[in-house]
Design an enzyme around this catalytic site. Structure first.
Site, PDB file in Angstrom:
ATOM      1  N   CYS A  99     -18.776  -7.908 -11.959  1.00  0.00           N
ATOM      2  CA  CYS A  99     -18.389  -8.282 -13.317  1.00  0.00           C
ATOM      3  C   CYS A  99     -17.172  -7.499 -13.796  1.00  0.00           C
ATOM      4  CB  CYS A  99     -19.568  -8.067 -14.260  1.00  0.00           C
ATOM      5  SG  CYS A  99     -21.003  -8.984 -13.719  1.00  0.00           S
ATOM      6  N   GLU A 144      -4.919  15.900  11.824  1.00  0.00           N
ATOM      7  CA  GLU A 144      -6.189  15.425  11.242  1.00  0.00           C
ATOM      8  C   GLU A 144      -6.137  13.942  10.919  1.00  0.00           C
ATOM      9  OE1 GLU A 144      -6.193  17.596   7.583  1.00  0.00           O
ATOM     10  OE2 GLU A 144      -6.032  19.535   8.551  1.00  0.00           O
ATOM     11  N   GLY A 146      -7.042  10.041  10.278  1.00  0.00           N
ATOM     12  CA  GLY A 146      -8.218   9.266   9.888  1.00  0.00           C
ATOM     13  C   GLY A 146      -7.927   7.786  10.010  1.00  0.00           C
ATOM     14  N   ARG A 147      -7.086   7.301   9.086  1.00  0.00           N
ATOM     15  CA  ARG A 147      -6.790   5.867   9.007  1.00  0.00           C
ATOM     16  C   ARG A 147      -6.223   5.296  10.307  1.00  0.00           C
ATOM     17  NH1 ARG A 147      -5.169   3.478   4.128  1.00  0.00           N
ATOM     18  NH2 ARG A 147      -4.626   5.584   3.439  1.00  0.00           N
TER      19      ARG A 147
HETATM   20  N1  LLP Z   1      -6.576  15.582   6.111  1.00  0.00           N
HETATM   21  C1  LLP Z   1      -6.748  15.735   4.791  1.00  0.00           C
HETATM   22  C2  LLP Z   1      -6.775  17.084   4.228  1.00  0.00           C
HETATM   23  C3  LLP Z   1      -6.886  14.598   3.964  1.00  0.00           C
HETATM   24  O1  LLP Z   1      -7.044  14.749   2.656  1.00  0.00           O
HETATM   25  C4  LLP Z   1      -6.858  13.306   4.544  1.00  0.00           C
HETATM   26  C5  LLP Z   1      -7.000  12.110   3.722  1.00  0.00           C
HETATM   27  C6  LLP Z   1      -6.694  13.202   5.940  1.00  0.00           C
HETATM   28  C7  LLP Z   1      -6.548  14.364   6.688  1.00  0.00           C
HETATM   29  C8  LLP Z   1      -6.663  11.881   6.655  1.00  0.00           C
HETATM   30  O2  LLP Z   1      -5.566  11.147   6.278  1.00  0.00           O
HETATM   31  P1  LLP Z   1      -5.247   9.734   6.976  1.00  0.00           P
HETATM   32  O3  LLP Z   1      -4.824   9.991   8.394  1.00  0.00           O
HETATM   33  O4  LLP Z   1      -6.467   8.913   6.905  1.00  0.00           O
HETATM   34  O5  LLP Z   1      -4.146   9.173   6.150  1.00  0.00           O
HETATM   35  N2  LLP Z   1      -8.818   6.281   0.143  1.00  0.00           N
HETATM   36  C9  LLP Z   1      -7.403   6.209   0.439  1.00  0.00           C
HETATM   37  C10 LLP Z   1      -6.949   7.296   1.378  1.00  0.00           C
HETATM   38  C11 LLP Z   1      -7.257   8.695   0.908  1.00  0.00           C
HETATM   39  C12 LLP Z   1      -6.854   9.761   1.895  1.00  0.00           C
HETATM   40  C13 LLP Z   1      -7.404  11.083   1.526  1.00  0.00           C
HETATM   41  N3  LLP Z   1      -7.106  12.144   2.428  1.00  0.00           N
HETATM   42  C14 LLP Z   1      -7.076   4.817   0.958  1.00  0.00           C
HETATM   43  O6  LLP Z   1      -7.981   3.986   1.086  1.00  0.00           O
HETATM   44  O7  LLP Z   1      -5.914   4.497   1.200  1.00  0.00           O
END
Ligand code: LLP
Length: 415
Positions: free
Chosen positions: A349, A279, A281-282
Site C-alpha cells: 500500500c 571486500e 559483495g554485489r
Molecule cells: N565493505 C563495506 C565496509 C561495505 O559497507 C560494503 C557495502 C561492502 C564492503 C560491499 O560493497 P559492494 O561490493 O557490495 O558494493 N543496499 C545497497 C548497497 C549498500 C552497500 C553497503 N556497503 C544497494 O542495494 O545498492
C-alpha cells in the site's frame, strides 16, 4: 547462468539447466533463485586476479547460509558488519583468521564477541571506538588486532545513498586522524594495528575514484612504514558495480570487470609493497540471482497499464530506494508476441512500491510469471514483512539440480 532457450514456439528462461517455470510451479512465488555457476565464476575471477590477495565476501549482500558455505568453500574470507553476521560467518565455517568486522557502530557485546572469536581484525571507524576496543581487550587480557577504515574524501559516481568516501558521510576516519590513531595503537599493550582499509561506496562502475583513494591510502601506509609502523595489508573495500542493464548473463564481461578492478585498484597497493585485501559483495552475488514473481492482476486506466505482481518493495527495495533499474523478463513467452509498455508494481500500500516503470514486455496476463534480474545482492537481504507479507523462498541451482535453501515463511512466522 540465466538465458533463454527456444522450446517450439515459446522462449523459456533458464537458470543453468533448470527452467524457471519449473521452480515457479514447484516452489511458488515470490522466490529468489541463484546460479551456483555465476557465484563460483565470480569468486574464482577474484581469486585468479591476484592469488596473493585476501578476499573477504561482504555478507550484507546476501547472507543465505548455503551461499555463505559455497563462497567459503571456494576460498574466500568474510567481511561482517554485526554480531549476527559474525554468527552466520562462523556457522558457515569461515576461518576466523579470514574474518574482518567493518561497521560504524559496533556495540560492546559485538566487539567482545569478535575478540573472543579471534577474528583477523576489527576495522575501527573512530577514535572513541578505538579506546573502547582497547578497554575491552584489556579486560579480556588480550591484544586486539585492529585495522583502520580511512575516509579518503574522494567522491565516487554512484547514488548518494551508497556513496561513503566523503567527509560528509559518517564512515571512516580522516587521513590525518587515522595516522594519529595508528601511532597510538602501535604503542598500546592491548592493540595491534594490522592494516588500513577504505570503502568509498557501492555500485561504482568506473575505476578512477577507487585508484585515487587507494593511492592516498597506500601513501599513508608508506609514511607509517618510514615512521616504524609496519602494516600487514591494505584493504580496498568493496564497491565494484555490475551492469544492471545486462538482462541475460554475460560471465566473461563480469570476469573482465573483476580482473580490471583488482589489477588497477590493487596497483598502488602492490607497488607500495603491501598485501592486498578486498571486500566484494554485489559483484559476487548481484548477477547471480533473480526474483521470480507471478502476475496477480493486470489493471489499466486512461494513462497507465499496470501489472500487479505478487512481489513488491518488501521483497526488493532497490527500485524505490535507489531508483535502481532491474531488467524484468517473462519466464515464458510465445515468440513474436506484441510488446507493451507497463509499470510492474507490487501489492504493497504505497505508490513507491514498484519493481519497474515503463517496462517493455510481451502482452502479459494474470498468472504469467516474470523474473526480476540482477537481484542476487541486496535483494532478499533487505527484504521485510511489511504489510504482513511473507519473506520469499530461496532456491539454489547447480547444473540440472536445484534445492530450496530457505523455505518461504508461513503466517505463524509473523507473530
Ligand atoms: N565493505 C563495506 C565496509 C561495505 O559497507 C560494503 C557495502 C561492502 C564492503 C560491499 O560493497 P559492494 O561490493 O557490495 O558494493 N543496499 C545497497 C548497497 C549498500 C552497500 C553497503 N556497503 C544497494 O542495494 O545498492
Amino acid at each position: 547462468m540465466f538465458h533463454y532457450q527456444q522450446n517450439g514456439p515459446a522462449a523459456e528462461l533458464y537458470c543453468e539447466q533448470v527452467a524457471l517455470s519449473t521452480i515457479c510451479a514447484e516452489v511458488g512465488t515470490p522466490t529468489y533463485i541463484y546460479s551456483t555457476e555465476i557465484i563460483r565464476r565470480n569468486v574464482q575471477s577474484y581469486l585468479a586476479a591476484d592469488p596473493d590477495a585476501t578476499f573477504a565476501y561482504a555478507l550484507k549482500a546476501n547472507q543465505n547460509l548455503e551461499i555463505l558455505k559455497l563462497i567459503q568453500n571456494l576460498g574466500f574470507g568474510a567481511d561482517v558488519t554485526s554480531g549476527g553476521e559474525l554468527y552466520l560467518a562462523l556457522q558457515a565455517g569461515f576461518d576466523p583468521k579470514k574474518i574482518i568486522y567493518s561497521g560504524v557502530g559496533k556495540r560492546d557485546d559485538e566487539i567482545r564477541m569478535a575478540l573472543k572469536a579471534k577474528i583477523s581484525a576489527l576495522h575501527v571507524e573512530s577514535s572513541a571506538e578505538l579506546f573502547i576496543i582497547e578497554k575491552l581487550a584489556a579486560e579480556l587480557g588480550i591484544r586486539a588486532n585492529v585495522g583502520f577504515r580511512l575516509n579518503p574524501n574522494v567522491s565516487a559516481e554512484t547514488h548518494p545513498y551508497i556513496s561513503t568516501g566523503l567527509l560528509e558521510n559518517k564512515f571512516g576516519v580522516p587521513m590525518e586522524k587515522g595516522m594519529e590513531m595508528i601511532h597510538y595503537a602501535a604503542a598500546s599493550h592491548h592493540l595491534h594495528p594490522t592494516g588500513v582499509a577504505m570503502h568509498i561506496g557501492s555500485q561504482i562502475r568506473e575505476t578512477s575514484s577507487f585508484i585515487q583513494a587507494a593511492q592516498l591510502v597506500a601513501d599513508l601506509a608508506i609514511e607509517l612504514k618510514s615512521g616504524g609502523v609496519e602494516l600487514a595489508y591494505i584493504d580496498i573495500g568493496g564497491g565494484l558495480g555490475i551492469d544492471y542493464g545486462q538482462a541475460e548473463s554475460d560471465l566473461s564481461e563480469a570476469e573482465r570487470d573483476i580482473n580490471d578492478w583488482v589489477n588497477q585498484v590493487g596497483h598502488p597497493v602492490r607497488t607500495a609493497g603491501f598485501r592486498l585485501k578486498a571486500e566484494p559483495g554485489r559483484s559476487i552475488m548481484g548477477a547471480a540471482g533473480a526474483l521470480l514473481t507471478q502476475v496477480t492482476l493486470a489493471k489499466f486506466n486512461q494513462q497507465k497499464q499496470f501489472l500487479i505482481a505478487d512481489a513488491g518493495m518488501n521483497d526488493l527495495l532497490r527500485p524505490p530506494l535507489y531508483q535502481a533499474t532491474h531488467p524484468i523478463l517473462p519466464v515464458k513467452t510465445l515468440i513474436g508476441t506484441n510488446q507493451q509498455t507497463v509499470d510492474v508494481v507490487g501489492p504493497i500500500c504505497e505508490s513507491s512500491d514498484f519493481l519497474g516503470k515503463d517496462v517493455q514486455l510481451p502482452v502479459t496476463r494474470r498468472g504469467d510469471r516474470l523474473a526480476v534480474m540482477n537481484a542476487g545482492a541486496y535483494g532478499f537481504a533487505m527484504s521485510s514483512n511489511y504489510n504482513g507479507r511473507l519473506r520469499a523462498a530461496e532456491v539454489l541451482v547447480d547444473g540440472e539440480n536445484w534445492r530450496v535453501i530457505r523455505s518461504r515463511q508461513e503466517y505463524a512466522d509473523l507473530i
